[in-house]
Motif scaffolding. Structure first.
Motif, PDB file in Angstrom:
ATOM      1  N   ASN A  80       2.175   2.077  -3.279  1.00  0.00           N
ATOM      2  CA  ASN A  80       1.130   2.343  -4.282  1.00  0.00           C
ATOM      3  C   ASN A  80       1.307   1.454  -5.517  1.00  0.00           C
ATOM      4  O   ASN A  80       1.226   1.922  -6.662  1.00  0.00           O
ATOM      5  N   LEU A  81       1.557   0.158  -5.263  1.00  0.00           N
ATOM      6  CA  LEU A  81       1.771  -0.777  -6.367  1.00  0.00           C
ATOM      7  C   LEU A  81       0.470  -1.024  -7.119  1.00  0.00           C
ATOM      8  O   LEU A  81      -0.606  -1.068  -6.524  1.00  0.00           O
ATOM      9  N   SER A  82       0.576  -1.205  -8.418  1.00  0.00           N
ATOM     10  CA  SER A  82      -0.592  -1.546  -9.232  1.00  0.00           C
ATOM     11  C   SER A  82      -1.026  -2.969  -8.885  1.00  0.00           C
ATOM     12  O   SER A  82      -0.258  -3.738  -8.283  1.00  0.00           O
ATOM     13  N   PRO A  83      -2.266  -3.354  -9.241  1.00  0.00           N
ATOM     14  CA  PRO A  83      -2.707  -4.730  -8.958  1.00  0.00           C
ATOM     15  C   PRO A  83      -1.737  -5.791  -9.493  1.00  0.00           C
ATOM     16  O   PRO A  83      -1.438  -6.762  -8.796  1.00  0.00           O
ATOM     17  N   HIS A 113       1.578  -5.467 -10.193  1.00  0.00           N
ATOM     18  CA  HIS A 113       2.822  -5.451  -9.432  1.00  0.00           C
ATOM     19  C   HIS A 113       2.614  -5.968  -8.013  1.00  0.00           C
ATOM     20  O   HIS A 113       3.506  -6.583  -7.436  1.00  0.00           O
ATOM     21  N   ASN A 143       0.811  -1.224   0.000  1.00  0.00           N
ATOM     22  CA  ASN A 143       0.000   0.000   0.000  1.00  0.00           C
ATOM     23  C   ASN A 143       0.847   1.279   0.000  1.00  0.00           C
ATOM     24  O   ASN A 143       0.590   2.179  -0.809  1.00  0.00           O
TER      25      ASN A 143
END
Length: 261
Positions: free
Chosen positions: A224-227, A229, A221
């Motif tokens: 702010n990783l993409s789904p 990643h 979190n």
């Protein structure tokens, strides 16, 4: 560290009250949860297992008096009937987390062990090699069909029914593997890393939930990783971390008690 809601499945486990702690101490967390199991949502099953330990001597007596097959059938009928009764009441918050049908799943494991021992002792087995493979294939196909129908929102099976089918499938698989069938599957499952993880798989189950939340709350979190990643992180980094911590937990909380007489 994990007391704030973050919109993940971990929100079920918090907040924790003094009452929740007492429920866990007396192993009543599956019966007295409000409305979801607290502290660690994986721990609901410990109280289910604990009750099965008390019933295990009765199952052994039943095996000796009525035989393994009658005992298994009788247990499946009784535990399924109990689940149906509980489902009609408000005793279990409408969710039957008490899971009486787990007793039936336990007896499937007993029957699989019995079939294997009978085969090794060169005694007549009730389930032939062909039948055990047929049981495994048919029950597995049925489970997959139910999953597809549920995904398409055509049919939703009550979870105990699916659990029973998966239990029958696992029973057929265990007997087949133990008696020389499905050799390629046996070879894959005998791979040393998998066999090693299997030796402490219960510890992985017990502590994976809070470790997943730690990874999400303090790594995934904030970065702010993409789904995509995020999934790659859990697969390539998160999973090995959980397995490593679970092995340390196993050394402290499980292994010292396995070899005690």
């Amino acid at each position: 560290m994990l007391g704030q809601k973050t919109g993940t499945v971990w929100d079920f486990a918090i907040p924790v009250s003094t009452k929740d702690i007492y429920f866990h101490i007396f192993l009543l967390q599956d019966i007295l949860h409000e409305p979801d199991p607290k502290i660690n949502y994986s721990l609901w099953s410990i109280s289910v297992e604990w009750r099965i330990y008390f019933l295990f001597p009765l199952l052994v007596i039943s095996y000796r008096k009525f035989g393994p097959y009658r005992s298994t059938l009788f247990t499946v009928i009784i535990s399924s009937a109990l689940w149906l009764i509980l489902e009609q009441t408000n005793f279990d918050n409408g969710e039957t987390v008490i899971s009486p049908h787990y007793l039936a799943l336990f007896t499937f494991g007993m029957l699989a062990a019995n079939e294997t021992l009978v085969d090794r002792n060169h005694k007549k087995r009730l389930i032939s090699a062909f039948s055990e493979k047929a049981i495994y294939i048919l029950s597995t196909v049925t489970v997959l069909l139910i999953m597809i129908l549920e995904h398409l929102r055509i049919y939703e099976a009550p979870y105990p029914y699916t659990d029973i089918l998966i239990g029958i499938s696992c029973m057929g698989l265990l007997v087949s593997l133990s008696t020389g069938g499905l050799k390629y599957v046996t070879k894959c499952l005998s791979w040393k890393p998998i066999a090693f993880m299997g030796s402490f798989a219960y510890s992985i189950y017990l502590i994976h939930a809070p470790l997943l939340q730690i990874q999400y709350q303090y790594i995934v979190n904030p970065l702010n990783l993409s789904p995509l990643h995020g999934v790659l992180f859990y697969l390539l980094v998160g999973t090995p971390m959980i397995i490593g911590f679970a092995y340390l937990f196993f050394l402290v909380a499980e292994k010292p008690f396995i070899r005690r007489r």
